[in-house]
Write a protein that holds these residues in place. Structure first.
Motif, PDB file in Angstrom:
ATOM      1  N   UNK A  72       0.515  -1.224  -0.282  1.00 23.27           N
ATOM      2  CA  UNK A  72      -0.159   0.053  -0.186  1.00 23.27           C
ATOM      3  C   UNK A  72       0.987   1.333  -0.094  1.00 23.27           C
ATOM      4  N   UNK A  73       2.098   1.190   0.002  1.00 17.40           N
ATOM      5  CA  UNK A  73       2.813   2.518  -0.010  1.00 17.40           C
ATOM      6  C   UNK A  73       2.731   2.982  -0.981  1.00 17.40           C
ATOM      7  N   UNK A  74       2.426   2.348  -2.076  1.00 17.76           N
ATOM      8  CA  UNK A  74       2.228   3.051  -3.496  1.00 17.76           C
ATOM      9  C   UNK A  74       0.763   2.576  -4.105  1.00 17.76           C
ATOM     10  N   UNK A 109      -6.276  -8.086  -8.141  1.00 22.49           N
ATOM     11  CA  UNK A 109      -6.034  -9.890  -8.085  1.00 22.49           C
ATOM     12  C   UNK A 109      -4.604 -10.031  -8.497  1.00 22.49           C
ATOM     13  N   UNK A 110      -3.987  -8.399  -8.635  1.00 21.37           N
ATOM     14  CA  UNK A 110      -2.871  -8.599  -8.728  1.00 21.37           C
ATOM     15  C   UNK A 110      -1.757  -8.209  -7.739  1.00 21.37           C
ATOM     16  N   UNK A 111      -2.568  -7.232  -6.825  1.00 19.10           N
ATOM     17  CA  UNK A 111      -1.442  -7.232  -5.423  1.00 19.10           C
ATOM     18  C   UNK A 111      -1.674  -5.343  -5.976  1.00 19.10           C
ATOM     19  N   UNK A 112      -1.489  -4.869  -6.980  1.00 16.84           N
ATOM     20  CA  UNK A 112      -1.887  -3.462  -6.928  1.00 16.84           C
ATOM     21  C   UNK A 112      -3.053  -2.656  -6.228  1.00 16.84           C
ATOM     22  N   UNK A 113      -2.615  -1.175  -5.576  1.00 18.86           N
ATOM     23  CA  UNK A 113      -3.451  -0.640  -4.787  1.00 18.86           C
ATOM     24  C   UNK A 113      -3.864   0.080  -5.689  1.00 18.86           C
ATOM     25  N   UNK A 114      -5.406   0.802  -5.319  1.00 21.10           N
ATOM     26  CA  UNK A 114      -5.901   1.715  -6.527  1.00 21.10           C
ATOM     27  C   UNK A 114      -7.352   2.739  -4.864  1.00 21.10           C
ATOM     28  N   UNK A 115      -7.144   3.543  -5.531  1.00 26.40           N
ATOM     29  CA  UNK A 115      -8.202   4.710  -4.711  1.00 26.40           C
ATOM     30  C   UNK A 115      -8.507   5.050  -5.436  1.00 26.40           C
ATOM     31  N   UNK A 116     -10.437   4.295  -5.209  1.00 29.52           N
ATOM     32  CA  UNK A 116     -11.454   4.713  -5.705  1.00 29.52           C
ATOM     33  C   UNK A 116     -12.132   6.374  -5.537  1.00 29.52           C
TER      34      UNK A 116
END
Length: 157
Positions: A72-74, A109-116
């Motif tokens: 989550x740092x990025x 599902x790839x573990x990448x974090x997003x802020x919607x």
């Protein structure tokens, strides 16, 4: 200034991830796929990297191995005009095994974090009335997917 291009490190899923992201974001495309050659370090012919664009923003996905993973740092912010866009991107990015977090954050599902994030959030948190802003903040802190109507109702007291 040169254009910044995020480089996303995957174990072996760069092509699958690029196809997924291109399917979620309109006006997006895969630009180029490069493959490992005989020099390795991966099997010759396997995907080395994928250049892709998400609504004009270039990205590179590289299959570099299991040494590094996302945290989550990025994260990437998806600004949304309204609740319909929040709902679309939230559901689309979670598809296939993503994980909800809090305050509008999720991992795909790839573990990448997003802020919607709905555009209204900035307006509410920056309200000149500190009581309204505080009520909106408290409401946001209790949410997973952000709900514009509920944020507005909380701000209004």
């Amino acid at each position: 200034m040169p254009q910044l291009v995020p480089n996303l490190w995957f174990d072996t899923q760069a092509h699958d991830a690029a196809e997924f992201y291109v399917s979620v974001f309109k006006n997006s495309r895969i630009v180029h796929v490069a493959h490992y050659g005989d020099a390795g370090p991966r099997e010759a012919g396997s995907v080395l990297s994928v250049d892709f664009e998400l609504d004009g923003q270039p990205f590179i996905g590289i299959n570099g191995g299991p040494e590094f993973t996302f945290d989550e740092a990025v994260s990437f912010k998806v600004p949304c005009a309204d609740q319909a866009e929040v709902d679309y991107y939230w559901d689309a990015l979670l598809a296939g095994g993503g994980e909800e977090s809090q305050c509008g954050w999720l991992k795909d599902r790839f573990g990448l974090s997003w802020q919607v994030v709905p555009d209204a959030l900035g307006e509410l948190l920056g309200d000149p009335d500190p009581e309204r802003a505080s009520r909106a903040m408290r409401a946001m802190l209790g949410m997973r997917k952000l709900d514009v109507a509920a944020l507005r109702a909380a701000a209004d007291g």
